[in-house]
Write a protein that holds these residues in place. Sequence first.
Motif, short mmCIF file in Angstrom:
data_model
loop_
_atom_site.label_atom_id
_atom_site.label_comp_id
_atom_site.label_asym_id
_atom_site.label_seq_id
_atom_site.Cartn_x
_atom_site.Cartn_y
_atom_site.Cartn_z
N ASP A 1 2.42 -13.65 -5.43
CA ASP A 1 1.01 -13.29 -5.42
C ASP A 1 0.15 -14.53 -5.51
O ASP A 1 -0.23 -14.98 -6.59
CB ASP A 1 0.69 -12.33 -6.56
N ASN A 2 -0.21 -15.08 -4.35
CA ASN A 2 -0.99 -16.32 -4.36
C ASN A 2 -2.49 -16.07 -4.47
O ASN A 2 -3.28 -17.01 -4.52
CB ASN A 2 -0.69 -17.16 -3.11
N ASN A 3 -2.91 -14.80 -4.49
CA ASN A 3 -4.34 -14.51 -4.64
C ASN A 3 -4.76 -14.45 -6.11
O ASN A 3 -5.93 -14.59 -6.43
CB ASN A 3 -4.69 -13.18 -3.96
N LYS A 4 -3.78 -14.22 -6.99
CA LYS A 4 -4.03 -14.22 -8.43
C LYS A 4 -5.20 -13.33 -8.81
O LYS A 4 -6.17 -13.75 -9.44
CB LYS A 4 -4.29 -15.65 -8.93
N LYS B 1 3.52 1.68 -7.32
CA LYS B 1 2.70 0.51 -7.03
C LYS B 1 2.76 -0.53 -8.15
O LYS B 1 2.87 -1.74 -7.88
CB LYS B 1 1.25 0.93 -6.79
N SER B 2 2.72 -0.09 -9.38
CA SER B 2 2.75 -1.06 -10.49
C SER B 2 4.07 -1.83 -10.51
O SER B 2 4.09 -3.03 -10.80
CB SER B 2 2.52 -0.35 -11.82
N MET C 1 0.84 -1.19 0.00
CA MET C 1 0.00 0.00 0.00
C MET C 1 0.88 1.25 0.00
O MET C 1 0.94 2.00 0.97
CB MET C 1 -0.93 0.00 1.22
N PRO C 2 1.59 1.49 -1.11
CA PRO C 2 2.49 2.65 -1.16
C PRO C 2 1.77 3.98 -1.07
O PRO C 2 2.38 5.00 -0.73
CB PRO C 2 3.19 2.47 -2.51
N GLN D 1 -6.01 -2.75 -7.55
CA GLN D 1 -5.42 -4.05 -7.26
C GLN D 1 -4.88 -4.10 -5.84
O GLN D 1 -4.48 -3.08 -5.28
CB GLN D 1 -4.31 -4.36 -8.26
N PHE D 2 -4.84 -5.31 -5.27
CA PHE D 2 -4.35 -5.46 -3.90
C PHE D 2 -3.73 -6.84 -3.73
O PHE D 2 -4.37 -7.85 -3.98
CB PHE D 2 -5.48 -5.26 -2.89
N ILE D 3 -2.47 -6.85 -3.33
CA ILE D 3 -1.77 -8.09 -3.03
C ILE D 3 -1.70 -8.27 -1.52
O ILE D 3 -1.24 -7.38 -0.81
CB ILE D 3 -0.34 -8.08 -3.62
#
Length: 239
Positions: free
Chosen positions: A169-172, A155-156, A102-103, A182-184
């Motif tokens: 990123d296991n939420n894919k 962020k990108s 969350m930059p 987007q949120f990791i």
Amino acid sequence: MWVIYIVSFLVLLTVFYFFVFKNVDFSQSSLPVINSNVESFAFMNQNGKTITEKNVAGKVYVTEYFFTTCKAICPKMNANMRRIFDEYKDEKNFLIISHTCMPETDSVPILKAYEQKMINGKLVQKLDGSYKIEFDSSMKGPVQNNNWNFVTGDKSTLYRMARHSYLLDNNKGDTAQNIENQFIHTQLFALVDKQRRVRGIYDGLKENEIQKLLTDIKSLLNERQDASSVANGFSNVPN
């Protein structure tokens, strides 16, 4: 005569094994290379210093993603990361890079305050065997930390590193949507070797995987660096 035969046999056996194993590097870890294409990067750490691939050249490092206001998995993950820090904080060839996911909110001053909590706080083992960090105002003060970087940036770029370099990123999530949406949020840690290759991915909430990570770090620290990687610019640069 039998003494001469035995000595001759041992000499021949020694010569044989010398030629068989002379090119074998016994320092090499058995850990597989999961990703050999960790891209170059430039992020700003809690001290306002730009951290790039040059700072990790010739070093082993562990990386993760978190955010400072997280109340769910992040405190548990970073209590375990503190254990890793404590184990290897005097190792000059080891680093930790904790990226904010969350930059937009985790500024350099906020990361600096978070560092103080993570380093100066008291690491406590709970009754269930897990760990937490306790921190109060009496623990505020100078921080002794040469190894653990809390970084922010674009962020990108942060998310691309997580997905394509560190494979964390296991939420894919839907990467086609706007980056602002987007949120990791992952509990995974990645272990990267001296040649900037991912050699392991670990669940930062599981004790058996933390123990394996602690062992695997030592294994990679003992690896001799490939001379060709040094020639290509992967040399030890102080952070």
